[in-house]
Scaffold this motif. Sequence first.
Motif, PDB file in Angstrom:
ATOM      1  N   GLN A  89      80.917 -20.110 -13.594  1.00 56.36           N
ATOM      2  CA  GLN A  89      82.242 -19.955 -14.129  1.00 56.36           C
ATOM      3  C   GLN A  89      82.894 -21.206 -13.981  1.00 56.36           C
ATOM      4  N   MET A  90      82.747 -22.286 -13.118  1.00 57.14           N
ATOM      5  CA  MET A  90      83.547 -23.490 -13.028  1.00 57.14           C
ATOM      6  C   MET A  90      83.499 -24.342 -14.283  1.00 57.14           C
ATOM      7  N   ILE A  91      82.287 -24.519 -14.989  1.00 57.00           N
ATOM      8  CA  ILE A  91      81.893 -25.257 -15.835  1.00 57.00           C
ATOM      9  C   ILE A  91      82.560 -24.500 -17.140  1.00 57.00           C
ATOM     10  N   SER A  92      82.734 -23.051 -17.303  1.00 54.08           N
ATOM     11  CA  SER A  92      83.382 -22.297 -18.345  1.00 54.08           C
ATOM     12  C   SER A  92      84.762 -22.735 -18.339  1.00 54.08           C
ATOM     13  N   GLU A  93      85.438 -22.575 -17.226  1.00 57.88           N
ATOM     14  CA  GLU A  93      86.819 -22.900 -16.951  1.00 57.88           C
ATOM     15  C   GLU A  93      87.131 -24.432 -17.490  1.00 57.88           C
ATOM     16  N   ARG A  94      86.541 -25.308 -17.334  1.00 60.96           N
ATOM     17  CA  ARG A  94      86.656 -26.811 -17.560  1.00 60.96           C
ATOM     18  C   ARG A  94      86.600 -26.973 -19.086  1.00 60.96           C
ATOM     19  N   PHE A  95      85.670 -26.344 -19.509  1.00 62.51           N
ATOM     20  CA  PHE A  95      85.575 -26.440 -21.113  1.00 62.51           C
ATOM     21  C   PHE A  95      86.235 -25.253 -21.917  1.00 62.51           C
ATOM     22  N   GLY A  96      86.957 -24.960 -21.025  1.00 62.11           N
ATOM     23  CA  GLY A  96      87.948 -23.743 -21.896  1.00 62.11           C
ATOM     24  C   GLY A  96      87.366 -22.586 -22.388  1.00 62.11           C
ATOM     25  N   ARG A  97      86.008 -22.297 -22.003  1.00 69.47           N
ATOM     26  CA  ARG A  97      85.611 -21.029 -22.479  1.00 69.47           C
ATOM     27  C   ARG A  97      85.650 -19.898 -21.619  1.00 69.47           C
ATOM     28  N   GLY A  98      85.918 -20.110 -20.470  1.00 64.42           N
ATOM     29  CA  GLY A  98      86.085 -19.102 -19.767  1.00 64.42           C
ATOM     30  C   GLY A  98      87.373 -18.641 -19.084  1.00 64.42           C
TER      31      GLY A  98
END
Length: 382
Positions: A150-159
């Motif tokens: 979830q953290m990686i998705s938020e940082r790359f704008g996908r989540g």
Amino acid sequence: MTDSVMSKAATMEIPINSNGDTGALAEDDSLEQAAKLQWSLDEKVGSSRGTRDLQQVMVSGPNLNETSIVSGGYGGTAEGIIPTGSIKGPAVCYNPEFNKRIPVTGFGPNMQHSTSSSSMTAEEATRGVAVEKYEAVKKWGLNTYKCTKQMISERFGRGSRTVDLELEAQIEVLRDTKRKYENVLRLAKALTNHFYNMVQTQHALGDTFADLSQKSPELRDEFGYNAETQKLLCKNGETLLGAINFFVSSINTLVNKTMEDTLMTIRMYENARLEFDAYRSDLEELSLGPRDAVTMARTEAAQEQYQVHKEKYERLRSDVIIKLKFLEENKVKVMHKQLLLFHNAISAYFAGNQEQLEQTLKQFNIKLRPPGADQPSWLEEQ
């Protein structure tokens, strides 16, 4: 003749089968007669020889749990053979020399049963602890994987993430306020150290002037005036240092305890928010999948986890809102008092108003230790 018969018997072998019976011998009656003669001679030797033979049987004989016990001596017949498997309780060995049975410890079904039971209990306990640790590690690993994803998705704008704009603005204001107050605390500590050194220098200078006034009669009055001035400045400086120290202590409590406690709750809230969004995203992905039995079971389990983390997130969010409110009220009250103290003390000192400086300390209930106190003053503890 007796010696020759015994020598012949000693050099021959008597085969014994697994049940203790004598095997088939050659057609030589002298062997049987020699054995009987040897047994009769052994009986006449005495109890010492019988005891030694018994010890030899006990040490080098076969295992009592795997063979049989013969009720007679070496020359006994097959009758009287007792299988050890039918014995209940501790095993015994019959000694014809003492006419009694000798218990053999360490054998029997009862001891084997208790040993196996205790080993099974210990094994089950160890297995239970291992299963608990495995489940805990498995749960932690799954939760960490979901949160990292979830953290990686938020940082790359996908989540997507749950956002409370008003609360996050208050949290950002608090962090900025803490940074500024930490700077005030650092500067106040530096001022305290520098002013303490100045007071110590004034104290030493006053002592030097007083000594010179005694040793220089022509400049006695001039040295005396300066000595009194430096001593007065030193006394007022110690009073001001007491006020500044109280100010530093209060700011330190506000920054490193009160604000830090609220920020710790905020960090817990942010972790709960990340877990909540991770399980929410997982539930949304499962909801878009096929409607087979396996997927429905996984969706139901994900729904339960989502509900648990949602309740945790909402509870911590409420705690953060309450703590921010009380922190703001406490900060205003503490800083109003401390800033007034700092202003009045500094103004009175540099105006040379000793009476107002002492009144300021009384107003804020600041007490200085007398010079002759047993315990060292706060200046000596620096």
